[in-house]
Design a protein around this motif. Sequence first.
Motif, mmCIF file in Angstrom:
data_model
loop_
_atom_site.group_PDB
_atom_site.id
_atom_site.type_symbol
_atom_site.label_atom_id
_atom_site.label_comp_id
_atom_site.label_asym_id
_atom_site.label_seq_id
_atom_site.Cartn_x
_atom_site.Cartn_y
_atom_site.Cartn_z
ATOM 1 N N GLY A 32 -17.514 -12.229 -0.057
ATOM 2 C CA GLY A 32 -17.712 -11.840 -0.413
ATOM 3 C C GLY A 32 -16.115 -12.024 -1.645
ATOM 4 N N GLU A 33 -17.131 -11.217 -3.377
ATOM 5 C CA GLU A 33 -15.793 -11.308 -4.612
ATOM 6 C C GLU A 33 -14.996 -10.628 -4.003
ATOM 7 N N VAL A 34 -13.689 -10.945 -4.709
ATOM 8 C CA VAL A 34 -12.610 -10.751 -3.931
ATOM 9 C C VAL A 34 -12.507 -9.787 -6.294
ATOM 10 N N ARG A 35 -12.452 -8.475 -6.276
ATOM 11 C CA ARG A 35 -12.409 -8.283 -8.229
ATOM 12 C C ARG A 35 -10.947 -8.272 -8.278
ATOM 13 N N TRP A 36 -11.070 -8.697 -9.957
ATOM 14 C CA TRP A 36 -9.388 -9.157 -10.456
ATOM 15 C C TRP A 36 -9.546 -8.106 -10.312
ATOM 16 N N HIS A 37 -7.671 -8.302 -9.592
ATOM 17 C CA HIS A 37 -6.622 -7.711 -9.307
ATOM 18 C C HIS A 37 -5.309 -7.388 -9.505
ATOM 19 N N GLN A 38 -4.406 -6.922 -9.380
ATOM 20 C CA GLN A 38 -3.004 -7.215 -9.682
ATOM 21 C C GLN A 38 -2.053 -6.170 -8.409
ATOM 22 N N ASP A 39 -1.726 -7.081 -6.723
ATOM 23 C CA ASP A 39 -1.306 -6.104 -6.133
ATOM 24 C C ASP A 39 -0.450 -5.190 -6.244
ATOM 25 N N PHE A 99 2.805 -15.815 -5.274
ATOM 26 C CA PHE A 99 2.634 -14.754 -6.820
ATOM 27 C C PHE A 99 2.917 -13.440 -6.472
ATOM 28 N N HIS A 100 3.423 -13.391 -7.639
ATOM 29 C CA HIS A 100 4.345 -12.196 -8.526
ATOM 30 C C HIS A 100 2.930 -10.775 -8.197
ATOM 31 N N ASP A 101 3.679 -10.121 -8.015
ATOM 32 C CA ASP A 101 2.361 -9.360 -7.831
ATOM 33 C C ASP A 101 1.801 -8.204 -8.734
ATOM 34 N N HIS A 102 2.685 -8.615 -10.449
ATOM 35 C CA HIS A 102 1.497 -8.797 -11.507
ATOM 36 C C HIS A 102 0.961 -9.776 -12.012
ATOM 37 N N LEU A 103 0.888 -9.889 -10.966
ATOM 38 C CA LEU A 103 -0.705 -11.887 -11.481
ATOM 39 C C LEU A 103 -1.579 -11.285 -10.907
ATOM 40 N N ILE A 145 0.555 -12.092 2.728
ATOM 41 C CA ILE A 145 1.623 -11.697 3.187
ATOM 42 C C ILE A 145 1.823 -10.969 2.157
ATOM 43 N N HIS A 146 2.681 -10.328 1.974
ATOM 44 C CA HIS A 146 3.491 -9.713 0.706
ATOM 45 C C HIS A 146 4.866 -8.676 1.609
ATOM 46 N N ALA A 147 5.593 -9.283 1.211
ATOM 47 C CA ALA A 147 7.737 -8.427 0.222
ATOM 48 C C ALA A 147 7.335 -8.279 0.090
ATOM 49 N N ALA A 148 8.224 -6.606 0.042
ATOM 50 C CA ALA A 148 9.289 -5.804 -0.902
ATOM 51 C C ALA A 148 10.439 -5.859 -0.366
ATOM 52 N N GLU A 149 11.471 -5.013 -1.651
ATOM 53 C CA GLU A 149 12.552 -5.479 -1.495
ATOM 54 C C GLU A 149 13.693 -4.258 -0.598
ATOM 55 N N ALA A 150 13.459 -4.655 0.301
ATOM 56 C CA ALA A 150 14.304 -3.258 1.698
ATOM 57 C C ALA A 150 14.843 -2.038 0.653
ATOM 58 N N ASP A 151 16.009 -2.285 -0.666
ATOM 59 C CA ASP A 151 16.227 -1.003 -1.126
ATOM 60 C C ASP A 151 15.396 -0.661 -2.187
ATOM 61 N N ALA A 152 13.986 -0.956 -2.704
ATOM 62 C CA ALA A 152 13.124 -0.800 -3.612
ATOM 63 C C ALA A 152 12.481 0.623 -2.775
ATOM 64 N N ALA A 153 12.126 2.073 -3.552
ATOM 65 C CA ALA A 153 11.940 3.278 -2.849
ATOM 66 C C ALA A 153 10.219 2.363 -2.500
ATOM 67 N N TRP A 154 9.671 2.860 -1.446
ATOM 68 C CA TRP A 154 8.665 2.931 -0.911
ATOM 69 C C TRP A 154 7.387 4.010 -1.727
ATOM 70 N N SER A 155 6.344 4.486 -2.454
ATOM 71 C CA SER A 155 5.861 5.496 -2.791
ATOM 72 C C SER A 155 4.995 5.972 -1.548
ATOM 73 N N PRO A 156 5.031 7.365 -1.768
ATOM 74 C CA PRO A 156 5.002 8.156 -0.293
ATOM 75 C C PRO A 156 3.508 7.909 -0.970
ATOM 76 N N LYS A 157 2.484 8.214 -2.128
ATOM 77 C CA LYS A 157 1.370 7.778 -2.072
ATOM 78 C C LYS A 157 0.503 6.906 -1.888
ATOM 79 N N ASN A 158 1.922 5.274 -1.248
ATOM 80 C CA ASN A 158 0.595 4.175 -1.188
ATOM 81 C C ASN A 158 0.499 4.218 -0.119
ATOM 82 N N TRP A 159 -1.376 4.010 0.077
ATOM 83 C CA TRP A 159 -2.592 3.961 1.358
ATOM 84 C C TRP A 159 -1.236 3.395 2.341
#
Length: 279
Positions: free
Chosen positions: A144-151, A232-236, A254-268
């Motif tokens: 299937g298609e994966v529609r345009w999005h930003q990660d 790729f950048h997360d806003h691309l 795979i996706h990596a995030a910075e350890a000291d950035a705040a992780w949103s509690p609303k993230n799935w």
Amino acid sequence: MLDAAQRRRFHDQGFLVLPSQIDPARLAALRAAAVAIVDRFDFATHRAVFSTRDRDAGRDDYFFDSAQQVRCFLEEDALDERGALRKPPRLAINKIGHALHDLEPAFTELCRLPLLGALLRDLGARAPRLVQSMYIFKQPGIGGEVRWHQDAAYLITAPASVTGLWLALEDARRDNGCLWVQPGGHRSPLRERYEVDWSARRGALHQLDDTPWPTPDEALPLEVPAGTLVIFHDHLPHYSARNESTRSRHAFTIHAAEADAAWSPKNWLQRDRLEPFAL
Ligand code: FE2
């Protein structure tokens, strides 16, 4: 790992294509590991579909719980009207997610390669942590298609700190649904945000900005051979078309995030049972 021109290109364009990063034997081992997961998966109990046609309205506990497990998701078009598989599981599966790097040895080994952390550090990461992994099958005929999005819409940190790495496990061409990107589009605003209300265990995709998705003229197909890494950048903004060919287009992302950035509690995606995976 990266020279000044490559680093500049990533910051200017929002992505970087690096051919011949992983050798063919390891690619074959990863493909075999994925097939083995599919072969032992219980599709009679779990018949979940992954689709982006419904703006993610169909996400459920099976999906949310996959943050810390290895779960299989089927192609929408692999099921008939009664919900039965039209094809054998190996040809019906859309993806496996999202803790392959934690739980499946072949993928853990890949993600432990010094290469990945070194590339991210070259691009400015300080303490990258792997937060999710996916094996994407892009099946012949029905992928299937994966529609345009930003990660960044799906992996929210404050400040935004996510970087994606996409490994071609097979050749990716236009006809089998290669990635398309908008060069420089990482400077455009974040258009959407997918957030979960955990009291109701319901997620919703909220519109944040009306900037249109790229037109065909603004989009660049990334036709790359197996073994290529795309960072790729997360806003691309990126997209992939339906696979109209007779060849699959497997990829591991795979996706990596910075350890000291705040992780949103609303993230799935919530990782409260797994150890942090430092790169
Ligand atoms: Fe994506």
